[in-house]
Scaffold this motif. Structure first.
Motif, mmCIF file in Angstrom:
data_model
loop_
_atom_site.group_PDB
_atom_site.id
_atom_site.type_symbol
_atom_site.label_atom_id
_atom_site.label_comp_id
_atom_site.label_asym_id
_atom_site.label_seq_id
_atom_site.Cartn_x
_atom_site.Cartn_y
_atom_site.Cartn_z
ATOM 1 N N GLU A 81 44.913 54.502 67.202
ATOM 2 C CA GLU A 81 45.441 55.199 66.036
ATOM 3 C C GLU A 81 46.857 55.714 66.286
ATOM 4 N N GLY A 82 47.104 56.215 67.506
ATOM 5 C CA GLY A 82 48.447 56.679 67.826
ATOM 6 C C GLY A 82 49.460 55.552 67.762
ATOM 7 N N THR A 83 49.084 54.392 68.283
ATOM 8 C CA THR A 83 49.976 53.234 68.255
ATOM 9 C C THR A 83 50.244 52.796 66.824
ATOM 10 N N GLN A 84 49.210 52.735 66.000
ATOM 11 C CA GLN A 84 49.391 52.338 64.604
ATOM 12 C C GLN A 84 50.335 53.278 63.877
ATOM 13 N N HIS A 85 50.204 54.571 64.107
ATOM 14 C CA HIS A 85 51.051 55.534 63.417
ATOM 15 C C HIS A 85 52.503 55.443 63.878
ATOM 16 N N GLY A 167 44.268 44.827 64.294
ATOM 17 C CA GLY A 167 43.560 46.036 64.671
ATOM 18 C C GLY A 167 44.406 47.098 65.332
ATOM 19 N N TRP A 168 45.554 46.697 65.929
ATOM 20 C CA TRP A 168 46.344 47.642 66.717
ATOM 21 C C TRP A 168 47.755 47.858 66.197
ATOM 22 N N ALA A 169 48.289 46.958 65.392
ATOM 23 C CA ALA A 169 49.711 47.045 65.040
ATOM 24 C C ALA A 169 50.000 47.028 63.546
ATOM 25 N N CYS A 170 49.188 46.360 62.752
ATOM 26 C CA CYS A 170 49.528 46.144 61.347
ATOM 27 C C CYS A 170 49.519 47.459 60.550
ATOM 28 N N PRO A 171 50.637 47.821 59.923
ATOM 29 C CA PRO A 171 50.676 49.067 59.135
ATOM 30 C C PRO A 171 49.871 48.975 57.846
ATOM 31 N N LEU A 172 49.687 47.757 57.319
ATOM 32 C CA LEU A 172 48.890 47.606 56.098
ATOM 33 C C LEU A 172 47.427 47.947 56.359
#
Length: 404
Positions: A81-85, A167-172
């Protein structure tokens, strides 16, 4: 590279260094730091240098004031979640920078803010045509080279680590999670469709992917040079920008439908409409890394318990607890199932040989794949668009009359 792109790249490298350092792998931290310094030394370009100057103190501050749990074993869901944000925030800054650049061009003002080339990642058709030109004609596009670079980087993530990009990078995907959570505050019930309807709906994203592939594959190789030199290709990104900045009624209705779908079902857009998800889903079958269950440690076989925590944790509703290997194209390698498993040795993400890749290793692999290729492209001169601002300014004034 623009300042935002450089800062994002350096922060990613610092992040990898911190992950290695906190995991006790000092050599990994040293190598990553050397890559950062080497990138600046080789490029001798001020945005990268400033990005490093800013990123290093930020990394030190994070290490100094981060809670102890971040300096120890970072939990899977917390890290993801931290990486996505962070990546979503970076993309937001890029969007603001690009919007200002586009508005200035539209007003006939020479932009005082550089165009971030990473926005070409949102031109998958252009990226596909460019890759076709490279493979079939050895022709390298200089108008939107970042489109081919970013498309190749995303494709490589699918081959290496399934749909970990989703699962880890896409902002959508992150936005979809927020929409789903917002809907759940008012309507508690799960609104998943029955199995007989879910499967046909899942095929929609493959139909969209097929349409995109038809455009790319259907273009004759001999026509590609003219297309790449044409005015339409030069302002393809501006057409995309104005499509979002000045949407028509039909566009707004389509956006509303997508938002409703994302709120209606968890990962609804990813599951039913995203062509990138479809493309990565197909490539994921070739990935050597998969979610694997060890029956010698699973509570189902060893204790005879009826445990299905991994299945209940999966946002894609994959039945995990009865499989030894999860092969489905819907698996995003988010590792929520691994985080939910009460026996750490029972479930993991790894190779058929039994070797597992931890969540930090998976994140490092994704970030390296997504950032090392753009860095290499930039250092080799195949990143920045060579179309002058004055040409873009002239074409944007008659953009409605510019066709294929």
């Amino acid at each position: 590279m623009t300042f935002i792109e450089s800062l994002t790249l350096m922060l990613a490298l610092m992040y990898l260094a911190s992950l290695s350092y906190w995991s006790g792998k000092k050599w990994g931290a040293v190598v990553t730091l050397l890559l950062s310094v080497g990138a600046v030394a080789i490029s001798l370009y001020w945005p990268l240098a400033i990005g490093l100057i800013i990123a290093l103190p930020l990394a030190l501050l994070v290490h100094r004031f981060a809670p102890d749990e971040f300096k120890g074993e970072i939990k899977i869901n917390t890290l993801r979640e931290g990486t996505q944000h962070v990546l979503a925030l970076s993309l937001l800054l890029v969007a603001v920078q690009y919007t200002i650049n586009t508005v200035l061009l539209k007003q006939g003002i020479t932009p005082w803010l550089m165009r971030p080339d990473v926005v070409d990642a949102f031109l998958p058709i252009a990226g596909g045509i460019e890759l076709k030109a490279i493979i079939s004609l050895n022709l390298w596009d200089q108008t939107h080279p970042a489109a081919a670079v970013m498309l190749a980087a995303v494709l490589i993530t699918g081959l290496l680590c399934k749909r970990a990009f989703c699962g880890w990078a896409c902002p959508l995907g992150l936005a979809g999670e927020y929409l789903y959570a917002f809907r759940k505050r008012f309507i508690k019930a799960e609104l998943t469709p029955p199995a007989w309807l879910d499967w046909p709906l899942r095929m929609l994203k493959y139909l969209l992917l097929l349409a995109l592939c038809y455009i790319v594959i259907g273009m004759p190789a001999q026509s590609i040079p003219n297309y790449l030199d044409g005015n339409y290709h030069k302002i393809a990104d501006l057409k995309m920008a104005l499509f979002f900045l000045t949407p028509s009624l039909i566009t707004l209705l389509v956006f509303s439908l997508i938002l409703a779908l994302a709120a209606w079902r968890r990962q609804g857009f990813c599951r039913y409409l995203c062509p990138y998800g479809a493309m990565l889903g197909i490539l994921s079958f070739a990935s050597p890394l998969k979610i694997r269950r060890d029956t010698q440690h699973c509570l189902i076989e060893t204790k005879g318990m009826k445990c299905d925590k991994c299945t209940r944790a999966c946002p894609a509703n994959i039945i995990v607890h009865t499989k030894t290997t999860v092969r489905t194209d819907e698996c995003q390698a988010c590792m929520r199932c691994v985080a939910a498993c009460p026996k750490s040795a029972a479930l993991g993400f790894g190779l058929k040989s039994g070797h597992r890749l931890g969540h930090k290793g998976l994140l490092a692999l994704v970030l390296i794949t997504l950032f090392i290729l753009p860095l290499g492209a930039y250092l080799s001169g195949f990143w920045h668009s060579q179309t002058p601002d004055n040409i873009r300014m002239e074409l944007i004034q008659v953009i409605d009359r510019v066709g294929h």
